[in-house]
Design an enzyme around this catalytic site. Structure first.
Site, mmCIF file in Angstrom:
data_model
loop_
_atom_site.group_PDB
_atom_site.id
_atom_site.type_symbol
_atom_site.label_atom_id
_atom_site.label_comp_id
_atom_site.label_asym_id
_atom_site.label_seq_id
_atom_site.Cartn_x
_atom_site.Cartn_y
_atom_site.Cartn_z
ATOM 1 N NE ARG A 226 -48.868 -7.085 37.765
ATOM 2 C CZ ARG A 226 -48.772 -5.937 38.451
ATOM 3 N NH1 ARG A 226 -48.385 -4.837 37.842
ATOM 4 N NH2 ARG A 226 -49.035 -5.901 39.736
ATOM 5 C CG HIS B 267 -42.991 -3.154 37.367
ATOM 6 N ND1 HIS B 267 -43.464 -4.450 37.364
ATOM 7 C CD2 HIS B 267 -43.963 -2.419 37.969
ATOM 8 C CE1 HIS B 267 -44.666 -4.501 37.938
ATOM 9 N NE2 HIS B 267 -44.971 -3.268 38.318
HETATM 10 P P1 NAP Z 1 -58.912 -1.555 39.294
HETATM 11 O O1 NAP Z 1 -59.283 -0.385 40.126
HETATM 12 O O2 NAP Z 1 -59.365 -2.910 39.710
HETATM 13 O O3 NAP Z 1 -59.457 -1.269 37.830
HETATM 14 C C1 NAP Z 1 -59.441 -2.272 36.869
HETATM 15 C C2 NAP Z 1 -60.332 -1.872 35.706
HETATM 16 O O4 NAP Z 1 -60.205 -2.911 34.721
HETATM 17 C C3 NAP Z 1 -61.820 -1.799 36.087
HETATM 18 O O5 NAP Z 1 -62.392 -0.693 35.435
HETATM 19 C C4 NAP Z 1 -62.383 -3.102 35.521
HETATM 20 O O6 NAP Z 1 -63.693 -3.028 34.998
HETATM 21 C C5 NAP Z 1 -61.480 -3.330 34.329
HETATM 22 N N1 NAP Z 1 -61.468 -4.744 33.965
HETATM 23 C C6 NAP Z 1 -61.105 -5.814 34.717
HETATM 24 N N2 NAP Z 1 -61.253 -6.952 34.022
HETATM 25 C C7 NAP Z 1 -61.748 -6.604 32.818
HETATM 26 C C8 NAP Z 1 -62.145 -7.318 31.662
HETATM 27 N N3 NAP Z 1 -62.057 -8.642 31.617
HETATM 28 N N4 NAP Z 1 -62.624 -6.628 30.611
HETATM 29 C C9 NAP Z 1 -62.726 -5.276 30.653
HETATM 30 N N5 NAP Z 1 -62.370 -4.529 31.719
HETATM 31 C C10 NAP Z 1 -61.887 -5.189 32.780
HETATM 32 O O7 NAP Z 1 -57.336 -1.659 39.101
HETATM 33 P P2 NAP Z 1 -56.239 -0.504 39.323
HETATM 34 O O8 NAP Z 1 -56.015 -0.279 40.761
HETATM 35 O O9 NAP Z 1 -56.623 0.646 38.467
HETATM 36 O O10 NAP Z 1 -54.933 -1.230 38.759
HETATM 37 C C11 NAP Z 1 -54.864 -1.706 37.444
HETATM 38 C C12 NAP Z 1 -53.578 -2.467 37.193
HETATM 39 O O11 NAP Z 1 -52.481 -1.575 37.038
HETATM 40 C C13 NAP Z 1 -53.096 -3.384 38.315
HETATM 41 O O12 NAP Z 1 -53.824 -4.591 38.362
HETATM 42 C C14 NAP Z 1 -51.646 -3.597 37.938
HETATM 43 O O13 NAP Z 1 -51.533 -4.692 37.052
HETATM 44 C C15 NAP Z 1 -51.278 -2.313 37.196
HETATM 45 N N6 NAP Z 1 -50.314 -1.491 37.956
HETATM 46 C C16 NAP Z 1 -49.089 -1.265 37.410
HETATM 47 C C17 NAP Z 1 -48.181 -0.459 38.075
HETATM 48 C C18 NAP Z 1 -46.853 -0.134 37.461
HETATM 49 O O14 NAP Z 1 -46.029 0.510 38.116
HETATM 50 N N7 NAP Z 1 -46.592 -0.531 36.233
HETATM 51 C C19 NAP Z 1 -48.525 0.121 39.307
HETATM 52 C C20 NAP Z 1 -49.774 -0.142 39.844
HETATM 53 C C21 NAP Z 1 -50.668 -0.947 39.157
HETATM 54 P P3 NAP Z 1 -65.001 -2.673 35.864
HETATM 55 O O15 NAP Z 1 -64.788 -1.266 36.374
HETATM 56 O O16 NAP Z 1 -66.096 -2.742 34.885
HETATM 57 O O17 NAP Z 1 -65.039 -3.691 36.948
HETATM 58 C C1 GLV Z 2 -47.488 -2.557 40.768
HETATM 59 O O1 GLV Z 2 -47.185 -3.050 39.729
HETATM 60 C C2 GLV Z 2 -48.760 -2.693 41.403
HETATM 61 O O2 GLV Z 2 -49.562 -3.526 40.967
HETATM 62 O O3 GLV Z 2 -49.007 -1.947 42.382
#
Ligand code: NAP
Ligand code: GLV
Length: 310
Positions: free
Chosen positions: A225, A273
């Site tokens: 983000r 994005h």
């Molecule tokens: P997720 O499954 O919730 O994974 C998040 C990871 O971050 C987990 O391993 C978690 O740790 C870790 N984490 C959270 N808070 C933390 C902290 N304070 N310190 C250290 N580690 C921490 O999320 P996801 O589905 O992979 O998505 C991640 C992010 O990608 C989304 O929230 C979004 O912002 C971004 N995104 C961007 C796009 C784009 O097109 N640019 C698309 C989709 C998503 P634990 O495993 O230890 O709980």
């Molecule tokens: C996109 O940024 C998502 O969080 O899925």
């Protein structure tokens, strides 16, 4: 359930039409045309406007058409007691992993320096790539998207580490946990990929203090983000030569304003994005499934733990 839909990013209404087909017995209305807001018990949204939640007095659940739910958790109108369900992969992990791989290859192959050499018409044969198995990538996050990205990098021969809150054992990936773990990992990586969710604990994490802990010439890839990144600190560390470049997909203000210096910085690549674009079919399938699970009293996989900062 009576559902209210709003998306700031579904111009062809593929998610809306998909949900109508997948849930033919549900009423699905579109904000702001909804007639009786008191009927609404669930909302399906991406970046709802400030007034979206006004009058939704019977709302129980909000389903995000995105993996990140910072757009909901920071929404001033979100009722405190509604449950939030996010997308988990739903077709985004594969393109996201490719985005991370692209950024890592760009860094390993020194493409920023080579592009500059081309502008100067200089034959810089010394800019050979680092050996793949010596090129070290650190991934911030070990979740749905970050683990797929990390394993993709591993399969391409890179040396991979991941960092997250909780301890994990990962095959062939060095895992670091917690604040001390981050300090241990940073000096060992040549490229850093941020795939954290945006929370109060991760806001501004990509800042001068973190950058200084990376080796000289490290490369930053941020598809997480925009508010993870302190743009001023990044520009400073690029200009003083500590960082070699950055691939950025997300920004504090989107669309990125025309006057933002990131647009024209020679060491920065800006993408709008779309690192892991929403896959309409994947989103529809998962949201419809989550709605059925909520109705039957089951816990959908993407149920967000609001108190844990998710
Ligand atoms: P997720 O499954 O919730 O994974 C998040 C990871 O971050 C987990 O391993 C978690 O740790 C870790 N984490 C959270 N808070 C933390 C902290 N304070 N310190 C250290 N580690 C921490 O999320 P996801 O589905 O992979 O998505 C991640 C992010 O990608 C989304 O929230 C979004 O912002 C971004 N995104 C961007 C796009 C784009 O097109 N640019 C698309 C989709 C998503 P634990 O495993 O230890 O709980
Ligand atoms: C996109 O940024 C998502 O969080 O899925």
């Amino acid at each position: 359930m009576s559902i209210l839909y709003f998306s700031a990013g579904d111009p062809e209404k593929r998610v809306l039409n998909g949900l109508k087909a997948a849930l033919p017995h549900h009423s699905i209305e579109v904000w702001p045309e909804c007639k009786d807001k008191t009927n609404i018990t669930a909302a399906v949204v991406w970046q709802p406007p400030a007034e979206f939640f006004d009058g939704l007095v019977n709302l129980k659940s909000v389903l995000s058409i995105a993996a990140g739910v910072d757009h909901l958790l920071t929404h001033p109108g979100l009722p405190i007691d509604v449950e939030i369900v996010r997308l988990t992969d739903a077709g985004m992990a594969e393109p996201m992993a490719k985005y991370a791989l692209y950024g890592v290859l760009h860094a390993q192959r020194k493409m920023t320096e080579l592009a500059q050499a081309q502008r100067e018409k200089r034959w810089r044969h010394e800019l050979a790539p680092a050996a793949t198995n010596d090129f070290r990538v650190g991934v911030l996050g070990a979740g749905e998207l970050s683990l797929v990205a990390a394993n993709g990098l591993l399969m391409n021969g890179f040396k991979v580490s991941c960092w997250s809150r909780t301890e994990k054992n990962l095959d062939n990936i060095t895992h670091y946990a917690g604040v001390a773990g981050l300090d241990d990992m940073l000096p060992t990586v040549d490229a850093l990929v941020c795939l954290l969710p945006l929370t109060e604990n991760t806001r501004g994490i990509l800042n001068a203090s973190l950058f200084r802990k990376l080796p000289k010439n490290a490369y930053i890839i941020n598809p997480g983000r925009g508010d993870h990144l302190n743009e001023h600190d990044l520009l400073e560390q690029l200009d003083n030569g500590h960082l070699s470049g950055a691939l950025l997909d997300v920004f504090a203000t989107e669309p990125l304003p025309e006057q933002n210096p990131l647009w024209s910085h020679p060491k920065v690549i800006v993408t709008p994005h779309l690192a892991g674009p929403t896959d309409a079919d994947g989103a529809v399938e998962q949201i419809a499934q989550s709605i059925k699970e909520l109705e039957s009293g089951a816990r959908p996989r993407g149920l967000v733990n609001r108190s844990a900062g998710y």
